[in-house]
Design a protein around this motif. Structure first.
Motif, mmCIF file in Angstrom:
data_model
loop_
_atom_site.group_PDB
_atom_site.id
_atom_site.type_symbol
_atom_site.label_atom_id
_atom_site.label_comp_id
_atom_site.label_asym_id
_atom_site.label_seq_id
_atom_site.Cartn_x
_atom_site.Cartn_y
_atom_site.Cartn_z
ATOM 1 N N HIS A 1 -5.097 -15.527 4.663
ATOM 2 C CA HIS A 1 -6.203 -14.912 5.534
ATOM 3 C C HIS A 1 -6.709 -13.983 4.511
ATOM 4 C CE1 HIS A 1 -3.510 -16.402 8.789
ATOM 5 N NE2 HIS A 1 -4.752 -16.486 9.365
ATOM 6 N N GLN A 2 -6.204 -13.713 3.401
ATOM 7 C CA GLN A 2 -6.745 -12.478 2.321
ATOM 8 C C GLN A 2 -7.533 -13.203 1.439
ATOM 9 O OE1 GLN A 2 -4.122 -8.767 2.549
ATOM 10 N NE2 GLN A 2 -2.559 -10.399 2.665
ATOM 11 N N GLU B 1 4.994 -19.415 12.960
ATOM 12 C CA GLU B 1 4.368 -20.489 12.096
ATOM 13 C C GLU B 1 3.182 -19.914 11.013
ATOM 14 O OE1 GLU B 1 1.665 -24.519 12.458
ATOM 15 O OE2 GLU B 1 2.627 -23.703 14.096
ATOM 16 N N ASP B 2 2.371 -19.082 11.798
ATOM 17 C CA ASP B 2 1.392 -18.035 10.967
ATOM 18 C C ASP B 2 1.786 -16.589 11.238
ATOM 19 O OD1 ASP B 2 -0.800 -16.947 10.063
ATOM 20 O OD2 ASP B 2 -2.266 -17.966 11.422
ATOM 21 N N ALA B 3 2.474 -16.250 9.924
ATOM 22 C CA ALA B 3 3.013 -14.963 9.933
ATOM 23 C C ALA B 3 1.753 -13.792 9.914
ATOM 24 C CB ALA B 3 3.703 -14.886 8.666
ATOM 25 N N TRP B 4 0.829 -14.298 9.740
ATOM 26 C CA TRP B 4 -0.310 -13.117 9.725
ATOM 27 C C TRP B 4 -0.593 -12.723 11.275
ATOM 28 C CZ3 TRP B 4 -2.943 -10.188 6.143
ATOM 29 C CH2 TRP B 4 -4.372 -9.769 6.686
ATOM 30 N N LYS B 5 -0.699 -13.677 12.004
ATOM 31 C CA LYS B 5 -1.134 -13.372 13.388
ATOM 32 C C LYS B 5 -0.136 -12.324 14.097
ATOM 33 C CE LYS B 5 -3.397 -17.554 14.592
ATOM 34 N NZ LYS B 5 -3.428 -18.396 15.730
ATOM 35 N N PHE B 6 1.285 -12.078 13.261
ATOM 36 C CA PHE B 6 2.105 -11.017 13.957
ATOM 37 C C PHE B 6 1.898 -9.628 13.420
ATOM 38 C CE2 PHE B 6 6.432 -9.024 14.194
ATOM 39 C CZ PHE B 6 6.566 -8.918 15.276
ATOM 40 N N ALA B 7 0.989 -8.798 13.943
ATOM 41 C CA ALA B 7 0.465 -7.818 13.551
ATOM 42 C C ALA B 7 1.348 -6.709 12.770
ATOM 43 C CB ALA B 7 -0.427 -6.757 14.657
ATOM 44 N N PRO B 8 2.759 -6.687 13.036
ATOM 45 C CA PRO B 8 3.422 -5.715 12.018
ATOM 46 C C PRO B 8 3.888 -6.425 10.676
ATOM 47 C CG PRO B 8 4.378 -5.809 14.450
ATOM 48 C CD PRO B 8 3.505 -6.896 14.198
ATOM 49 N N ASN B 9 3.609 -7.611 10.520
ATOM 50 C CA ASN B 9 3.818 -8.371 9.212
ATOM 51 C C ASN B 9 2.613 -7.961 8.376
ATOM 52 O OD1 ASN B 9 6.330 -9.674 9.757
ATOM 53 N ND2 ASN B 9 5.182 -11.626 10.455
ATOM 54 N N ARG B 10 1.602 -7.598 8.569
ATOM 55 C CA ARG B 10 0.284 -7.247 7.981
ATOM 56 C C ARG B 10 0.443 -6.308 6.663
ATOM 57 N NH1 ARG B 10 -5.130 -8.907 11.348
ATOM 58 N NH2 ARG B 10 -4.081 -10.717 12.812
ATOM 59 N N PRO B 11 1.034 -5.076 6.994
ATOM 60 C CA PRO B 11 1.081 -4.218 5.975
ATOM 61 C C PRO B 11 1.865 -4.850 4.845
ATOM 62 C CG PRO B 11 1.461 -3.257 8.012
ATOM 63 C CD PRO B 11 1.229 -4.741 8.314
ATOM 64 N N TYR B 12 2.918 -5.437 4.885
ATOM 65 C CA TYR B 12 3.800 -6.026 3.945
ATOM 66 C C TYR B 12 2.948 -7.203 3.175
ATOM 67 C CZ TYR B 12 6.962 -8.956 1.442
ATOM 68 O OH TYR B 12 7.895 -9.883 0.498
ATOM 69 N N LEU B 13 2.189 -8.009 3.856
ATOM 70 C CA LEU B 13 1.417 -9.021 3.211
ATOM 71 C C LEU B 13 0.223 -8.418 2.312
ATOM 72 C CD1 LEU B 13 1.050 -11.613 6.139
ATOM 73 C CD2 LEU B 13 2.450 -11.727 4.193
ATOM 74 N N ARG B 14 -0.190 -7.215 3.040
ATOM 75 C CA ARG B 14 -1.288 -6.309 2.405
ATOM 76 C C ARG B 14 -0.698 -5.684 1.057
ATOM 77 N NH1 ARG B 14 -3.559 -4.721 6.275
ATOM 78 N NH2 ARG B 14 -2.311 -3.100 7.235
ATOM 79 N N SER B 15 0.630 -5.386 1.011
ATOM 80 C CA SER B 15 1.084 -4.561 -0.226
ATOM 81 C C SER B 15 1.135 -5.825 -1.375
ATOM 82 C CB SER B 15 2.555 -4.185 0.232
ATOM 83 O OG SER B 15 3.533 -5.123 0.591
ATOM 84 N N LEU B 16 1.482 -6.852 -1.053
ATOM 85 C CA LEU B 16 1.647 -7.942 -1.971
ATOM 86 C C LEU B 16 0.116 -8.135 -2.673
ATOM 87 C CD1 LEU B 16 4.112 -10.588 -0.336
ATOM 88 C CD2 LEU B 16 4.450 -8.940 -2.116
ATOM 89 N N MET B 17 -0.864 -8.544 -1.640
ATOM 90 C CA MET B 17 -2.208 -8.676 -2.035
ATOM 91 C C MET B 17 -2.621 -7.325 -2.922
ATOM 92 S SD MET B 17 -4.962 -10.442 -2.020
ATOM 93 C CE MET B 17 -6.785 -10.426 -1.897
ATOM 94 N N LEU B 18 -2.456 -6.167 -2.477
ATOM 95 C CA LEU B 18 -2.976 -5.015 -3.233
ATOM 96 C C LEU B 18 -2.393 -4.639 -4.533
ATOM 97 C CD1 LEU B 18 -5.020 -2.707 -2.957
ATOM 98 C CD2 LEU B 18 -3.303 -1.335 -1.513
#
Length: 617
Positions: A512-513, A466-483
């Motif tokens: 979260h970002q 439900e909250d993709a951010w809480k699954f730690a391995p997802n965060r690099p991908y979400l960070r790549s979109l942000m960056l």
């Protein structure tokens, strides 16, 4: 906490802002940001059912003893601090071990090591400088320094507090978790009462003594506080003014006042008598005014009309109402002053991961191959495993570990070395690819690495939670979109940037970002005003307390009116300026805009936040 101009706790001899506290945003402090995050995350510790039952038992016990004087929120805070730092000091120490395992900041590590000593202190102020209290224990021989915040009263004579020890460059400081400051009127009596408790106590050391008797001491403080108010009435009020209080007391005895209400009423009456010197002949008039004040401000659950209050005290409404209105103004003044003094909680922006992410990722790596029979078994395994340094099992884990070390590196050279090592270990690692963009000046090369990172991350992304951010391995991908979105934004490629930010918001629903403001800004820059408006409307519930939200709303309104200042635009700008008044100065001076930071903690209403908002505008 650690100030920017202090000597760095790492022992380098440099000041904080030029050493371990250095950030990309002037006025912020990396040490302070990390320490606050470590403290705040501790309160999120998962408790077992038996631990929750113990905490609830303490709340019930303390509520029965202190509920008459303390508001519920204050009571819960005091009990929570007592439980987490004194009763369960073992939990606190485990939390610190985890924090030490994930930070590379030398100053933070030095502070965390001394923070293991959490204790209760009862100390008197032996000397008060402008920014520091010199404290001496009343029941012991310890001496230490306590930071004095701006606006604290001059007459603090003693402090009862739960504190963490801080060794700063061979000086012993304490950092208060929760504290009660005692003035001169109360300190002598409080010392005597606490010493009486100590003389009859069987505990052999001060930690055990305060662990057992802290609630007793808080009860003494509360009772002395009421007694002190009574003494003020007796010693400073005229006979006619004391008669007002006696008449008011007689009526209030039949009412169930909320905690702290009576003390507030007496304090306001004391102010009114000394500062305003009201003229009256019938004491019932002032008593009715104070009672009406209690009704108007919901200090009592019962409601009365003004006519009923007048009848209760046998006076006319017109005779007491003017006094009530003056007292109401004083309350508003006090609330405004308290709001101005209240410390705002900083929020994080930036493209680097927060320090807690590394630990979340390590826990996932440690547990993914295990099938646990119960939550307690999993928790026991994790607590034991995280005491040991993390050992990568393969090239992929080694690459991610090196990426976190790069993000936490203290120097540019260290960041580069770790980044190159990560890319060498696994050239498909999302964070390793993102870090490669920092190692080349070629826009084409940077663009290529960003797209490779997104492609690689998309294949690994797990969107089932439900909250993709809480699954730690997802965060690099979400960070790549942000960056990549930030990079496109700073290239002036707003259509592509908004596409990245909106894509990110569709995956990270809780944002979260902080991508929503960048998305709105990108849409405004490319003239997509209707879409920017829809996004503003969709995020109003979580954003209406943010200055950035209202400045962007103003900008949308100005774009709609093609630069003309409408009444609606003026209203929006006034609302925005109320939340952060520094932005307009940056606009007037056309100050050069900052680059989006790698990591920054921004305090609402601050100059640093103003630069961030100006970046968006």
């Amino acid at each position: 906490m650690i100030g920017n101009k202090e000597k760095c706790p790492c022992g380098s001899g440099e000041i904080v802002e030029n050493c371990c506290g250095k950030t990309d945003v002037p006025g912020t402090n990396q040490i302070q940001a990390e320490l606050k995050q470590i403290l705040n995350s501790y309160y999120e510790t998962t408790l077992s059912p038996s631990e929750i039952k113990t905490l609830e038992g303490l709340l019930k016990e303390w509520g029965g003893r202190l509920g008459e004087w303390m508001e519920e929120e204050e009571l819960v805070t005091n009990v929570s601090d007592y439980y987490f730092f004194i009763v369960r000091k073992d939990l606190w120490r485990r939390h610190l071990v985890k924090a030490l395992n994930r930070t590379q900041n030398r100053a933070v590590r030095a502070i965390l090591k001394s923070w293991q000593n959490a204790f209760v202190t009862f100390a008197e102020v032996s000397k008060a400088d402008k920014e520091v209290y010199h404290m001496k224990e009343i029941l012991g021989t310890g001496e230490y320094l306590l930071a004095r915040e701006a606006g604290e009263p001059e007459d603090v004579r003693a402090v009862i507090a739960i504190v963490l020890e801080e060794m700063r460059n061979d000086e012993r400081w304490v950092m208060p978790i929760s504290a009660i400051a005692v003035n001169e009127h109360m300190s002598t009596e409080l010392k005597a009462r606490v010493q009486e408790i100590a003389e009859t106590s069987e505990e052999k050391n001060s930690f055990d003594f305060f662990k057992k008797h802290l609630v007793d001491i808080y009860e003494v403080v509360c009772k002395l506080d009421v007694q002190t108010l009574s003494d003020v009435v007796e010693q400073n009020f005229t006979p006619l003014q004391r008669e007002v209080v006696e008449i008011l007391d007689a009526k209030l005895e039949k009412e169930e006042l909320y905690p702290g209400a009576y003390e507030m009423l007496l304090s306001l009456m004391a102010y009114y008598f000394t500062d305003q010197d009201p003229k009256f002949r019938k004491p019932e008039v002032l008593a009715a005014a104070a009672f009406q004040l209690a009704v108007d401000t919901n200090m009592i659950p019962n409601t009365y009309t003004q006519a009923e209050v007048g009848k209760m005290f046998d006076v006319s409404v017109s005779s007491f109402r003017k006094h009530t209105d003056i007292l109401l103004e004083k309350i508003e003044d006090l609330e405004k002053m308290m709001a101005e003094r209240q410390t705002e909680v900083p929020y994080h922006i930036g493209t680097n991961p927060l320090p807690s992410e590394q630990m979340n990722w390590q826990v996932h790596m440690l547990t993914q191959k295990h099938d646990f029979d119960s939550f307690e078994e999993a928790q026991a395994y994790i607590q034991e495993a995280i005491q040991q340094p993390f050992e990568p099992e393969n090239q992929q884990q080694e690459a991610q570990m090196l990426c976190y070390m790069a993000y936490n590196a203290e120097t540019v050279e260290q960041r580069r070395d770790f980044a190159e090592g990560a890319y060498g270990a696994d050239p498909t690692n999302v964070d390793a690819l993102l870090l490669q963009t920092e190692l080349t000046d070629s826009k084409d090369e940077q663009d290529k690495f960003f797209k490779q990172a997104i492609f690689s991350g998309e294949k690994q992304f797990d969107g089932r939670a439900e909250d993709a951010w809480k699954f730690a391995p997802n965060r690099p991908y979400l960070r790549s979109l942000m960056l990549y979105g930030v990079w496109l934004y700073e290239q002036g490629r707003f259509a592509e940037a908004s596409e990245m930010f909106i894509r990110l918001l569709s995956l990270d629903l809780f944002d979260h970002q902080g991508a929503r403001y960048l998305a709105i800004s990108s849409l405004i820059h490319q003239g997509e005003i209707d879409q920017a408006t829809r996004l503003l409307e969709a995020t109003v519930e979580v954003s209406e307390g943010d200055a950035a939200y209202w400045y962007l709303s103003w900008l949308v309104e100005m774009e709609r009116a093609q630069g003309e200042s409408s009444e609606r635009a003026l209203e929006l700008f006034a609302k925005a300026e109320q939340l952060n008044p520094h932005v307009s100065k940056l606009m007037e001076m056309a100050v050069e805009k900052m680059s989006y930071p790698k990591s920054a903690a921004l305090t609402p209403g601050s100059h640093e936040e103003a630069h961030y908002i100006w970046y968006l505008l």
